[in-house]
Write an enzyme that holds these catalytic residues in place. Structure first.
Site, PDB file in Angstrom:
ATOM      1  N   ASP A 164       0.816  -1.211   0.000  1.00  0.00           N
ATOM      2  CA  ASP A 164       0.000   0.000   0.000  1.00  0.00           C
ATOM      3  C   ASP A 164       0.850   1.261   0.000  1.00  0.00           C
ATOM      4  OD1 ASP A 164       0.937  -0.424   2.582  1.00  0.00           O
ATOM      5  OD2 ASP A 164      -1.031  -0.730   3.465  1.00  0.00           O
TER       6      ASP A 164
ATOM      7  N   HIS B  76      -7.480  -4.479   9.886  1.00  0.00           N
ATOM      8  CA  HIS B  76      -7.200  -4.234   8.464  1.00  0.00           C
ATOM      9  C   HIS B  76      -5.871  -4.863   8.052  1.00  0.00           C
ATOM     10  CE1 HIS B  76      -5.104  -0.190   9.477  1.00  0.00           C
ATOM     11  NE2 HIS B  76      -4.170  -0.935   8.917  1.00  0.00           N
TER      12      HIS B  76
ATOM     13  N   GLU C  41      -9.819  -1.861   4.802  1.00  0.00           N
ATOM     14  CA  GLU C  41     -10.541  -1.536   6.030  1.00  0.00           C
ATOM     15  C   GLU C  41     -11.748  -2.463   6.207  1.00  0.00           C
ATOM     16  OE1 GLU C  41      -9.283   0.277   8.186  1.00  0.00           O
ATOM     17  OE2 GLU C  41      -8.598   2.224   7.488  1.00  0.00           O
TER      18      GLU C  41
HETATM   19  C1  GLP Z   1      -0.653   0.524   8.474  1.00  0.00           C
HETATM   20  C2  GLP Z   1      -0.345  -0.293   7.238  1.00  0.00           C
HETATM   21  C3  GLP Z   1      -0.573  -1.764   7.463  1.00  0.00           C
HETATM   22  C4  GLP Z   1       0.096  -2.194   8.763  1.00  0.00           C
HETATM   23  C5  GLP Z   1      -0.512  -1.439   9.906  1.00  0.00           C
HETATM   24  C6  GLP Z   1       0.048  -1.838  11.260  1.00  0.00           C
HETATM   25  O1  GLP Z   1      -1.990   0.871   8.583  1.00  0.00           O
HETATM   26  N1  GLP Z   1      -1.095   0.101   6.113  1.00  0.00           N
HETATM   27  O2  GLP Z   1      -0.082  -2.495   6.362  1.00  0.00           O
HETATM   28  O3  GLP Z   1      -0.060  -3.560   8.934  1.00  0.00           O
HETATM   29  O4  GLP Z   1      -0.251  -0.053   9.700  1.00  0.00           O
HETATM   30  O5  GLP Z   1       1.207  -1.129  11.525  1.00  0.00           O
HETATM   31  P1  GLP Z   1       2.162  -1.427  12.750  1.00  0.00           P
HETATM   32  O6  GLP Z   1       3.012  -2.575  12.333  1.00  0.00           O
HETATM   33  O7  GLP Z   1       2.981  -0.152  12.906  1.00  0.00           O
HETATM   34  O8  GLP Z   1       1.313  -1.727  13.917  1.00  0.00           O
END
Ligand code: GLP
Length: 254
Positions: A66, A137, A142
């Site tokens: 993404d 998500h 979402e």
């Molecule tokens: C973002 C990304 C996701 C990721 C999520 C969790 O929203 N788009 O791909 O999995 O954050 O992030 P973290 O690993 O910092 O908790």
């Protein structure tokens, strides 16, 4: 079955070894890459191991999940910048083989279709790394996203914008939308590794265990995949049924 490791360091060692195995078997393998704090120890360990082992990564292909709409690759909070910082600048990759959605494209619809098509044209993803948001998500899919979705543009939920606001100076600067690989793109990977660390994700994981398969919790789509592995640290696994938790023997070998 949940694979529970003592900490994020042990998960990183395990996944670095798995990534290297895949690249040894197929030097042109296509990897599905993720961003977020969860992935940082994994990339750091992978970089360290690849250097130590002299593994050739110049032929691999990668597709990131993404990117925020409206941020250039130079913006410090863009995922392109994150990937440069944590992985791409650290090893001799071939830049043309490394793909992220383009957050600045004006042809959003066409770009999304081309992104899904490019993944297929590279032979599909051998291993997809995944994190999860506290609302379940994956990528930026979402709650409510259909499981048959390809790459598409999403309006980010308030929960996700709040979670990610810690990386920006203010809430106003958190982008309102993003481009994400769809759930169908993610499920088309031959192997998936979902990594979940930290106490703040324990309830998210309890929801996964107790929920069925529902678009309201996008990561429950993984229950339909034959080769999806969920790797957790003890904190993220703390609310799970112990009988569903397997603790692999830890090997220090890279
Ligand atoms: C973002 C990304 C996701 C990721 C999520 C969790 O929203 N788009 O791909 O999995 O954050 O992030 P973290 O690993 O910092 O908790």
């Amino acid at each position: 079955m949940f694979l529970v490791f003592p900490d994020s360091t042990a998960i990183a060692a395990h996944l670095s070894a798995r990534l290297q195995d895949i690249i040894r078997q197929d030097p042109q393998a296509t990897l599905g890459l993720a961003t977020g704090g969860t992935m940082e120890p994994i990339y750091a360990r992978f970089v360290q191991d690849v250097r130590a082992n002299g593994l050739d990564v110049s032929k691999i292909n990668s597709f990131n999940l993404d990117e925020y709409v409206g941020l250039s690759g130079q913006h410090e909070q863009s995922y392109a910048h994150y990937m440069q910082q944590h992985l791409f600048s650290q090893l001799p990759f071939e830049a043309a083989h490394l793909h992220l959605p383009n957050g600045l494209t004006t042809e959003l619809e066409q770009h999304c279709q081309e992104y899904s098509a490019a993944i297929a044209a590279c032979g599909g993803v051998a291993l997809q790394l995944l994190g999860v948001g506290t609302n379940g998500h994956i990528g930026f899919n979402e709650p409510g996203t259909p499981f048959d979705s390809g790459t598409h543009v999403v309006a980010l939920s308030e929960r996700t914008r709040i979670d990610n606001s810690r990386f920006f100076d203010s809430m106003d600067e958190v982008p309102a939308s993003a481009i994400t690989m769809g759930i169908a793109d993610i499920l088309s990977a031959r192997e998936i590794a979902l990594v979940v660390t930290g106490e703040h994700k324990a309830r998210t994981m309890l929801n996964y265990q107790e929920g069925g398969v529902t678009p309201e919790l996008p990561f429950t789509a993984l229950k339909q995949h034959a080769n999806a592995h969920i790797l957790l640290d003890e904190a993220a696994a703390s609310l799970l049924d112990p009988s569903l938790c397997h603790r692999p023997l830890i090997s220090q070998a890279a």
